[in-house]
Design a protein around this motif. Structure first.
Motif, PDB file in Angstrom:
ATOM      1  N   VAL A 247       6.617  -8.430 -56.979  1.00 40.76           N
ATOM      2  CA  VAL A 247       7.514  -9.374 -56.319  1.00 40.76           C
ATOM      3  C   VAL A 247       8.294  -8.620 -55.248  1.00 40.76           C
ATOM      4  CG1 VAL A 247       9.429 -10.980 -56.563  1.00 40.76           C
ATOM      5  CG2 VAL A 247       7.727 -10.794 -58.389  1.00 40.76           C
ATOM      6  N   LEU A 248       8.225  -9.120 -54.017  1.00 41.34           N
ATOM      7  CA  LEU A 248       8.985  -8.562 -52.904  1.00 41.34           C
ATOM      8  C   LEU A 248      10.264  -9.364 -52.719  1.00 41.34           C
ATOM      9  CD1 LEU A 248       6.048  -8.303 -50.335  1.00 41.34           C
ATOM     10  CD2 LEU A 248       6.954  -6.440 -51.729  1.00 41.34           C
ATOM     11  N   ASN A 249      11.385  -8.671 -52.588  1.00 38.86           N
ATOM     12  CA  ASN A 249      12.658  -9.333 -52.271  1.00 38.86           C
ATOM     13  C   ASN A 249      13.061  -8.942 -50.854  1.00 38.86           C
ATOM     14  OD1 ASN A 249      15.936  -8.829 -52.313  1.00 38.86           O
ATOM     15  ND2 ASN A 249      15.294 -10.771 -53.230  1.00 38.86           N
ATOM     16  N   LEU A 250      13.297  -9.947 -49.993  1.00 34.88           N
ATOM     17  CA  LEU A 250      13.621  -9.695 -48.592  1.00 34.88           C
ATOM     18  C   LEU A 250      15.044 -10.147 -48.295  1.00 34.88           C
ATOM     19  CD1 LEU A 250      10.392 -10.717 -48.734  1.00 34.88           C
ATOM     20  CD2 LEU A 250      10.544 -10.004 -46.334  1.00 34.88           C
ATOM     21  N   ASN A 261       5.623 -13.251 -53.886  1.00 29.50           N
ATOM     22  CA  ASN A 261       4.680 -12.613 -54.806  1.00 29.50           C
ATOM     23  C   ASN A 261       3.596 -11.864 -54.030  1.00 29.50           C
ATOM     24  OD1 ASN A 261       5.894 -13.628 -57.178  1.00 29.50           O
ATOM     25  ND2 ASN A 261       4.862 -15.584 -56.890  1.00 29.50           N
ATOM     26  N   ALA A 262       3.123 -10.751 -54.603  1.00 25.69           N
ATOM     27  CA  ALA A 262       2.042  -9.979 -53.991  1.00 25.69           C
ATOM     28  C   ALA A 262       1.139  -9.432 -55.088  1.00 25.69           C
ATOM     29  CB  ALA A 262       2.603  -8.848 -53.144  1.00 25.69           C
ATOM     30  N   LEU A 263      -0.167  -9.480 -54.863  1.00 25.45           N
ATOM     31  CA  LEU A 263      -1.148  -8.996 -55.818  1.00 25.45           C
ATOM     32  C   LEU A 263      -1.829  -7.747 -55.271  1.00 25.45           C
ATOM     33  CD1 LEU A 263      -2.983  -9.267 -58.354  1.00 25.45           C
ATOM     34  CD2 LEU A 263      -4.485 -10.709 -56.960  1.00 25.45           C
ATOM     35  N   VAL A 264      -1.930  -6.722 -56.126  1.00 27.72           N
ATOM     36  CA  VAL A 264      -2.671  -5.504 -55.778  1.00 27.72           C
ATOM     37  C   VAL A 264      -3.907  -5.451 -56.661  1.00 27.72           C
ATOM     38  CG1 VAL A 264      -2.651  -2.994 -55.783  1.00 27.72           C
ATOM     39  CG2 VAL A 264      -0.619  -4.262 -55.050  1.00 27.72           C
ATOM     40  N   ASP A 265      -5.085  -5.418 -56.050  1.00 24.68           N
ATOM     41  CA  ASP A 265      -6.329  -5.289 -56.809  1.00 24.68           C
ATOM     42  C   ASP A 265      -7.165  -4.168 -56.213  1.00 24.68           C
ATOM     43  OD1 ASP A 265      -7.512  -6.277 -54.520  1.00 24.68           O
ATOM     44  OD2 ASP A 265      -7.779  -8.299 -55.315  1.00 24.68           O
ATOM     45  N   GLU A 266      -8.402  -4.046 -56.688  1.00 27.50           N
ATOM     46  CA  GLU A 266      -9.252  -2.946 -56.248  1.00 27.50           C
ATOM     47  C   GLU A 266     -10.074  -3.301 -55.009  1.00 27.50           C
ATOM     48  OE1 GLU A 266     -11.534  -2.170 -59.733  1.00 27.50           O
ATOM     49  OE2 GLU A 266     -10.182  -0.602 -60.411  1.00 27.50           O
TER      50      GLU A 266
END
Length: 279
Positions: A247-250, A261-266
């Protein structure tokens, strides 16, 4: 998981029967006959694995609850429980010898209707005692089972051990870098600039009313120690992250704070175009 199940049962059987070591317990297909003169052998063979629906509904430790890895902000799930069905057969020079070893095995296993945690190998600990059913009908009809194995019907014990399977947080690979190019119109001179960054999560912050980039927007990656401010082009990026949801807070002076929200995958990097609304 399966190796640890076999290892636990082999240690129990070797310690409670007249077998002298786990070397006398074989895990190959039952059709692989032992060599003549090899001595008495017990054969443990896994023939069926399926999710334990009954145990999932039994209560203890099986609720699908969400746990959070506070340092990395990764969502983890509770373990899924599986019924592992095994066939235990004995091989010896005589039929009486085989029945003797099966009787010993049955006696020792009946003392462990639930495998207490202290008897488990370390990899299976942390979930309490594991249920085990001994001598019940196999999960597959006996005639069909033996026919499918291609082995004539013989005396055997049927075991079902219920074990958990969960992802190990320590084995989650790190996503060290991703490369993406940003072609941004440089305001004022009409030229293009190509910027290359090695990142996992990146983005650009703009005003929702003017569509212009916002300088010095503080972008915080919640549940971590990472934060940065957007540059004059509104760009920000984060490196060296584990796979998972973030989760990014700006926060930008004069604009409403926003979470994204942000997803990190391969497979790919995550790039966000974020518009902030003036207060």
């Amino acid at each position: 998981m399966l190796i640890f199940v076999l290892q636990t049962l082999a240690e129990i059987l070797a310690g409670g029967t007249s077998l002298t070591s786990t070397e006398q317990i074989d895990f190959s297909h039952p059709s692989n006959r032992r060599e003549e003169g090899a001595g008495p052998t017990l054969n443990l063979y896994i023939y069926d694995i399926r999710e334990s629906k009954q145990f999932q509904q039994a209560g203890r430790q099986v609720e699908r609850s969400i746990g959070r890895h506070l340092q990395a902000g990764i969502v983890n799930w509770a373990p899924v429980w599986f019924d592992v069905s095994l066939l235990l057969t004995a091989w010896d020079r005589t039929t009486l010898g085989e029945h003797h070893f099966l009787s010993e095995a049955l006696t020792i296993l009946m003392r462990h209707r639930a495998l207490k945690e202290e008897f488990l190998v370390p990899e299976l600990r942390g979930h309490g005692s594991l249920p085990m059913m001994v001598g019940l009908h196999p999960s597959i009809e006996p005639g069909t089972l033996w026919s499918g194995l291609g082995v004539p019907l013989r005396s055997a014990l049927y075991l079902t051990l219920t074990v958990p399977l969960s992802a190990e947080p320590t084995t989650t690979p790190l996503v060290w870098e991703r490369i993406f190019d940003l072609r941004n119109q440089m305001y004022g001179n009409g030229t293009n600039e190509i910027m290359t960054r090695r990142v996992v999560i990146g983005g650009v912050v703009k005003s929702a009313t003017t569509n212009l980039p916002l300088l010095a927007t503080k972008v915080t990656l919640l549940k971590t120690q990472k934060f940065m401010e957007s540059n004059k082009e509104g760009l920000f990026f984060f490196e060296n992250l584990q796979i998972g949801n973030y989760v990014l807070n700006l926060n930008c002076p004069g604009y409403l704070s926003q979470n994204v929200n942000a997803l990190v995958d391969e497979q790919s990097y995550t790039f966000k175009e974020i518009f902030l609304t003036p207060e």
